[in-house]
Design an enzyme around this catalytic site. Structure first.
Site, PDB file in Angstrom:
ATOM      1  N   HIS A   9       0.844  -1.189   0.000  1.00 49.65           N
ATOM      2  CA  HIS A   9       0.000   0.000   0.000  1.00 49.65           C
ATOM      3  C   HIS A   9       0.887   1.250   0.000  1.00 49.65           C
ATOM      4  O   HIS A   9       2.106   1.166   0.211  1.00 49.65           O
ATOM      5  CB  HIS A   9      -0.952   0.005   1.216  1.00 49.65           C
ATOM      6  CG  HIS A   9      -0.268   0.050   2.549  1.00 49.65           C
ATOM      7  ND1 HIS A   9      -0.155  -1.037   3.376  1.00 49.65           N
ATOM      8  CD2 HIS A   9       0.358   1.076   3.194  1.00 49.65           C
ATOM      9  CE1 HIS A   9       0.501  -0.695   4.473  1.00 49.65           C
ATOM     10  NE2 HIS A   9       0.822   0.583   4.391  1.00 49.65           N
TER      11      HIS A   9
HETATM   12  P1  TYD Z   1      -2.129  -3.423   7.481  1.00 50.31           P
HETATM   13  O1  TYD Z   1      -1.930  -1.965   7.305  1.00 50.31           O
HETATM   14  O2  TYD Z   1      -2.815  -4.154   6.359  1.00 50.31           O
HETATM   15  O3  TYD Z   1      -0.746  -4.152   7.792  1.00 50.31           O
HETATM   16  P2  TYD Z   1       0.566  -4.325   6.874  1.00 50.31           P
HETATM   17  O4  TYD Z   1       0.748  -3.058   6.102  1.00 50.31           O
HETATM   18  O5  TYD Z   1       1.669  -4.574   7.851  1.00 50.31           O
HETATM   19  O6  TYD Z   1       0.365  -5.500   5.963  1.00 50.31           O
HETATM   20  O7  TYD Z   1      -2.910  -3.653   8.844  1.00 50.31           O
HETATM   21  C1  TYD Z   1      -3.280  -4.939   9.287  1.00 50.31           C
HETATM   22  C2  TYD Z   1      -4.544  -4.811  10.125  1.00 50.31           C
HETATM   23  O8  TYD Z   1      -4.284  -4.064  11.309  1.00 50.31           O
HETATM   24  C3  TYD Z   1      -5.663  -4.107   9.379  1.00 50.31           C
HETATM   25  O9  TYD Z   1      -6.891  -4.773   9.721  1.00 50.31           O
HETATM   26  C4  TYD Z   1      -5.660  -2.722   9.961  1.00 50.31           C
HETATM   27  C5  TYD Z   1      -5.160  -2.938  11.376  1.00 50.31           C
HETATM   28  N1  TYD Z   1      -4.403  -1.791  11.926  1.00 50.31           N
HETATM   29  C6  TYD Z   1      -4.904  -1.095  12.992  1.00 50.31           C
HETATM   30  O10 TYD Z   1      -6.005  -1.387  13.502  1.00 50.31           O
HETATM   31  N2  TYD Z   1      -4.189  -0.054  13.506  1.00 50.31           N
HETATM   32  C7  TYD Z   1      -2.979   0.307  12.994  1.00 50.31           C
HETATM   33  O11 TYD Z   1      -2.355   1.270  13.483  1.00 50.31           O
HETATM   34  C8  TYD Z   1      -2.475  -0.409  11.859  1.00 50.31           C
HETATM   35  C9  TYD Z   1      -1.150  -0.050  11.237  1.00 50.31           C
HETATM   36  C10 TYD Z   1      -3.214  -1.458  11.353  1.00 50.31           C
END
Ligand code: TYD
Length: 135
Positions: free
Chosen positions: A51
């Site tokens: 992303h």
């Molecule tokens: P995501 O951003 O997809 O993780 P990565 O970029 O490491 O693959 O986030 C994973 C899950 O965690 C998603 O359901 C959103 C949640 N999340 C939060 O609730 N708070 C946060 O601060 C972050 C970064 C993610």
């Protein structure tokens, strides 16, 4: 300022007493800090991220272990190995990033400029390319 770049932190201490790194808003970290989160226990085969953000700025620090981060800002496409706790990777808005090759012991901390807000995410690669205006 580059859309992403490495930042070297000052470490206080010695081989006799150990080391300490202090990260403060608008000093070593180039923005106001609103949130800190960390990622750990990631299986080696898993790739995360995929992303970009519209406004969020963050600094990633690998506190333990090793991880690779691919960053693409529309011009520069670089894979950076993070494996030192005295180096941070600044990622600004409009940088597609992917995290992979986590070690078993990797702890990756993110120091972020905004509260969690799903609306700030661009998770679709085509949408990202449009956002950075190169297609
Ligand atoms: P995501 O951003 O997809 O993780 P990565 O970029 O490491 O693959 O986030 C994973 C899950 O965690 C998603 O359901 C959103 C949640 N999340 C939060 O609730 N708070 C946060 O601060 C972050 C970064 C993610």
């Amino acid at each position: 300022m580059e859309k992403y770049n490495l930042i070297k932190f000052e470490s206080i201490g010695s081989e006799y007493v150990g080391s300490l790194i202090a990260l403060e808003s608008n000093k070593a970290i180039p923005f106001d800090i609103k949130r800190v989160y960390y990622i750990y226990d990631v299986p080696h085969r898993v790739r995360r991220g995929f992303h970009a953000h519209k406004t969020l700025e963050q600094v990633l620090v690998c506190l333990n272990g090793s991880v690779k981060i691919r960053c693409f800002d529309g011009v520069r496409d670089t894979t950076i190995v993070l494996n030192r706790n005295d180096v941070g990777l600044y990622i600004g808005p409009g940088v597609w990033h992917e995290m992979f090759d986590f070690d078993e012991k990797t702890v990756l901390i993110s120091i972020a400029s905004e509260y969690y807000n799903e609306d700030d995410y661009i998770r679709d690669y085509e949408e990202f390319l449009k956002y950075i205006d190169i297609i």
